[in-house]
Structures are given as C-alpha cells and as structure tokens.
Design a protein around this motif. Structure first.
Motif, PDB file in Angstrom:
ATOM      1  N   ARG A 118     -51.427 -76.420  64.123  1.00 62.36           N
ATOM      2  CA  ARG A 118     -52.079 -77.192  63.062  1.00 62.36           C
ATOM      3  C   ARG A 118     -52.662 -76.187  62.078  1.00 62.36           C
ATOM      4  O   ARG A 118     -53.670 -75.531  62.355  1.00 62.36           O
ATOM      5  CB  ARG A 118     -53.165 -78.092  63.645  1.00 62.36           C
ATOM      6  N   LEU A 119     -52.028 -76.074  60.934  1.00 59.34           N
ATOM      7  CA  LEU A 119     -52.381 -75.034  59.980  1.00 59.34           C
ATOM      8  C   LEU A 119     -53.302 -75.575  58.890  1.00 59.34           C
ATOM      9  O   LEU A 119     -53.158 -76.723  58.453  1.00 59.34           O
ATOM     10  CB  LEU A 119     -51.120 -74.463  59.333  1.00 59.34           C
ATOM     11  N   ARG A 125     -50.146 -72.633  52.717  1.00 58.13           N
ATOM     12  CA  ARG A 125     -49.683 -72.164  51.400  1.00 58.13           C
ATOM     13  C   ARG A 125     -49.167 -70.735  51.483  1.00 58.13           C
ATOM     14  O   ARG A 125     -48.126 -70.402  50.904  1.00 58.13           O
ATOM     15  CB  ARG A 125     -50.815 -72.267  50.381  1.00 58.13           C
ATOM     16  N   ILE A 126     -49.899 -69.881  52.194  1.00 58.17           N
ATOM     17  CA  ILE A 126     -49.478 -68.486  52.316  1.00 58.17           C
ATOM     18  C   ILE A 126     -48.150 -68.390  53.061  1.00 58.17           C
ATOM     19  O   ILE A 126     -47.230 -67.674  52.630  1.00 58.17           O
ATOM     20  CB  ILE A 126     -50.557 -67.653  53.039  1.00 58.17           C
ATOM     21  N   LEU A 127     -48.025 -69.101  54.161  1.00 60.52           N
ATOM     22  CA  LEU A 127     -46.793 -69.046  54.946  1.00 60.52           C
ATOM     23  C   LEU A 127     -45.602 -69.565  54.139  1.00 60.52           C
ATOM     24  O   LEU A 127     -44.522 -68.973  54.167  1.00 60.52           O
ATOM     25  CB  LEU A 127     -46.953 -69.847  56.230  1.00 60.52           C
ATOM     26  N   PHE A 193     -48.633 -63.466  59.420  1.00 57.57           N
ATOM     27  CA  PHE A 193     -49.586 -64.578  59.304  1.00 57.57           C
ATOM     28  C   PHE A 193     -49.373 -65.621  60.394  1.00 57.57           C
ATOM     29  O   PHE A 193     -50.324 -66.292  60.809  1.00 57.57           O
ATOM     30  CB  PHE A 193     -49.515 -65.219  57.915  1.00 57.57           C
ATOM     31  N   ILE A 194     -48.149 -65.785  60.850  1.00 58.91           N
ATOM     32  CA  ILE A 194     -47.915 -66.667  62.002  1.00 58.91           C
ATOM     33  C   ILE A 194     -48.668 -66.129  63.210  1.00 58.91           C
ATOM     34  O   ILE A 194     -49.300 -66.874  63.969  1.00 58.91           O
ATOM     35  CB  ILE A 194     -46.407 -66.773  62.304  1.00 58.91           C
ATOM     36  N   ARG A 195     -48.599 -64.827  63.391  1.00 60.12           N
ATOM     37  CA  ARG A 195     -49.324 -64.178  64.485  1.00 60.12           C
ATOM     38  C   ARG A 195     -50.832 -64.386  64.340  1.00 60.12           C
ATOM     39  O   ARG A 195     -51.516 -64.725  65.310  1.00 60.12           O
ATOM     40  CB  ARG A 195     -48.977 -62.685  64.479  1.00 60.12           C
ATOM     41  N   HIS A 201     -57.103 -66.351  63.807  1.00 62.91           N
ATOM     42  CA  HIS A 201     -57.792 -65.454  62.881  1.00 62.91           C
ATOM     43  C   HIS A 201     -57.344 -65.631  61.437  1.00 62.91           C
ATOM     44  O   HIS A 201     -57.801 -64.904  60.556  1.00 62.91           O
ATOM     45  CB  HIS A 201     -57.550 -63.990  63.291  1.00 62.91           C
ATOM     46  N   ASP A 202     -56.440 -66.562  61.196  1.00 64.40           N
ATOM     47  CA  ASP A 202     -55.839 -66.679  59.867  1.00 64.40           C
ATOM     48  C   ASP A 202     -56.850 -67.034  58.779  1.00 64.40           C
ATOM     49  O   ASP A 202     -56.664 -66.666  57.615  1.00 64.40           O
ATOM     50  CB  ASP A 202     -54.713 -67.717  59.878  1.00 64.40           C
TER      51      ASP A 202
END
Length: 226
Positions: A118-119, A125-127, A193-195, A201-202
């Motif tokens: 769940r982003l 947006r970044i991904l 960023f997925i990591r 921590h994103d």
C-alpha cells in the motif's frame, strides 16, 4: 553507491549500483580496444547487473526469505549462461535473448512487488515516474541501436554532409549508450524505492538531481532528520 552507504540502506542496492558502474567500465574498455576479451567485459556484466537487481527484488525484505538457496541458484544460472556464451553459443543473439528475458523478469517482479504494498501518493508518483523514464530510456536506446545497425552506411553519408557539430546528432550508437545509461539509472532508482517502501522508509526519501540531470535518492527533509 555513496547514498546507500550514507543512509545505511544495505548492501543489495550498493551491489546493484556497483554492477551498473562495472557495465560502464567494461563498455569503455571494449570501445577503446574493440577486442573480443573486452567485448565480454561489455556484455556479460549486463547479465550480472540484472541478476543483482532480480535478487534485490525477490529478497526485498530486511531478512532474506530463502537463505543461501536463492542466491546459489541465481549464481549457478548466471554461470551457466556465461560458460555457454564463452565456449558454445558465441552468438550475440544468445546474449540478447538471455539479457532480454532476465530484464523482463526483473520488471515483472518489480511490478508485482508494487502491487503487494500500500503505497503513499508520494511514493507512488516517484515509482511511476522512475519506471516510465527508465523504459523511455531503454526502449529509446534500443530503437537508436537498431536504426544504426540497419542504416549505418546511409547515416555515415548524412554525417559527412552535415559536418561538425551537427553530425553528433546522427551518431545513433552513441545515443544508444546515453539513453540506456539514463534508462538503467532510472530503473535502478525504481528498484531502490521499491526496497525503501518494502522497509517502510520511503516516506523519508525522495529523488533529487545533481547538476539538474543526475538523479539520486536523497532525504526529503535532511534538517529534520538531523
């Protein structure tokens, strides 16, 4: 590589960025010498980069889920491809197919990871942006490379007619390197960023640019963190 150390983001992304740098060094050696041995330094590291990325996506959590089993299998697979390419099927098509399949596996698994989480709007947006720019760079470079292969003699004629510096625009093999360099960098930032999202921590990070065009992962509010 520096930011992964600075922000203590683990060895996996450091290895991915290091593998990308190794691809660049190998490519420079090959184009400087045009020898078969340095050609292998150009082509084989591309496969190893994909292997590191695939590992980072599969083992995206803090602790590895599969222990040594998965990296051992991945190493054996890459070793098999390397030996086959060096001693049996010394065809560029074999390398291109192996690289293409590994790249597709990375993208598919990366998208799967995104769907699992769940982003936030910020991270989403970044991904999305990194993923889009990565594909634009890679596919744009692939198109430039193929056009250069097909129309090489005609492009040489056009370059001699227009002269310096406009002939640079028609150096499509050079544009292949530039576009794929940017494309692979954006895709690595996508994986990075997925990591970060997987570790929770994103929300602390974003993507910034050095000199206006060199993207990297940075803290959103470094003063607040300090």
């Amino acid at each position: 590589m520096y930011t992964t150390i600075k922000h203590k983001q683990g060895k996996r992304m450091f290895a991915c960025y290091g593998a990308q740098m190794f691809v660049g060094c190998g490519s420079a050696c090959f184009h400087a010498t045009l020898k078969y041995t340095t050609q292998m330094l150009d082509e084989l590291p591309m496969l190893y980069l994909c292997a590191f990325v695939f590992y980072a996506l599969v083992e995206a959590d803090k602790k590895p889920a599969y222990g040594v089993l998965f990296p051992s299998a991945l190493f054996a697979f890459q070793a098999g491809i390397t030996l086959t390419y060096l001693f049996w099927m010394q065809s560029p098509v074999f390398h291109q197919v192996a690289f293409g399949l590994t790249s597709v596996a990375c993208v598919v698994f990366g998208l799967r990871r995104m769907k699992e989480m769940r982003l936030s709007n910020h991270t989403s947006r970044i991904l999305s942006r990194m993923h889009l720019l990565g594909h634009v760079g890679m596919w744009g470079g692939f198109l430039a490379w193929n056009l250069d292969n097909v129309f090489c003699h005609r492009l040489r004629s056009y370059r001699s007619q227009v002269g310096t510096p406009l002939d640079t625009l028609l150096q499509l093999h050079g544009w292949w390197h530039i576009l794929t360099a940017y494309g692979s960098t954006y895709l690595l930032l996508w994986v990075h960023f997925i990591r970060l999202a997987r570790l929770g921590h994103d929300h602390l990070f974003t993507v910034r640019y050095r000199l206006g065009f060199l993207p990297y992962v940075a803290l959103k509010n470094p003063k607040k963190i300090d």
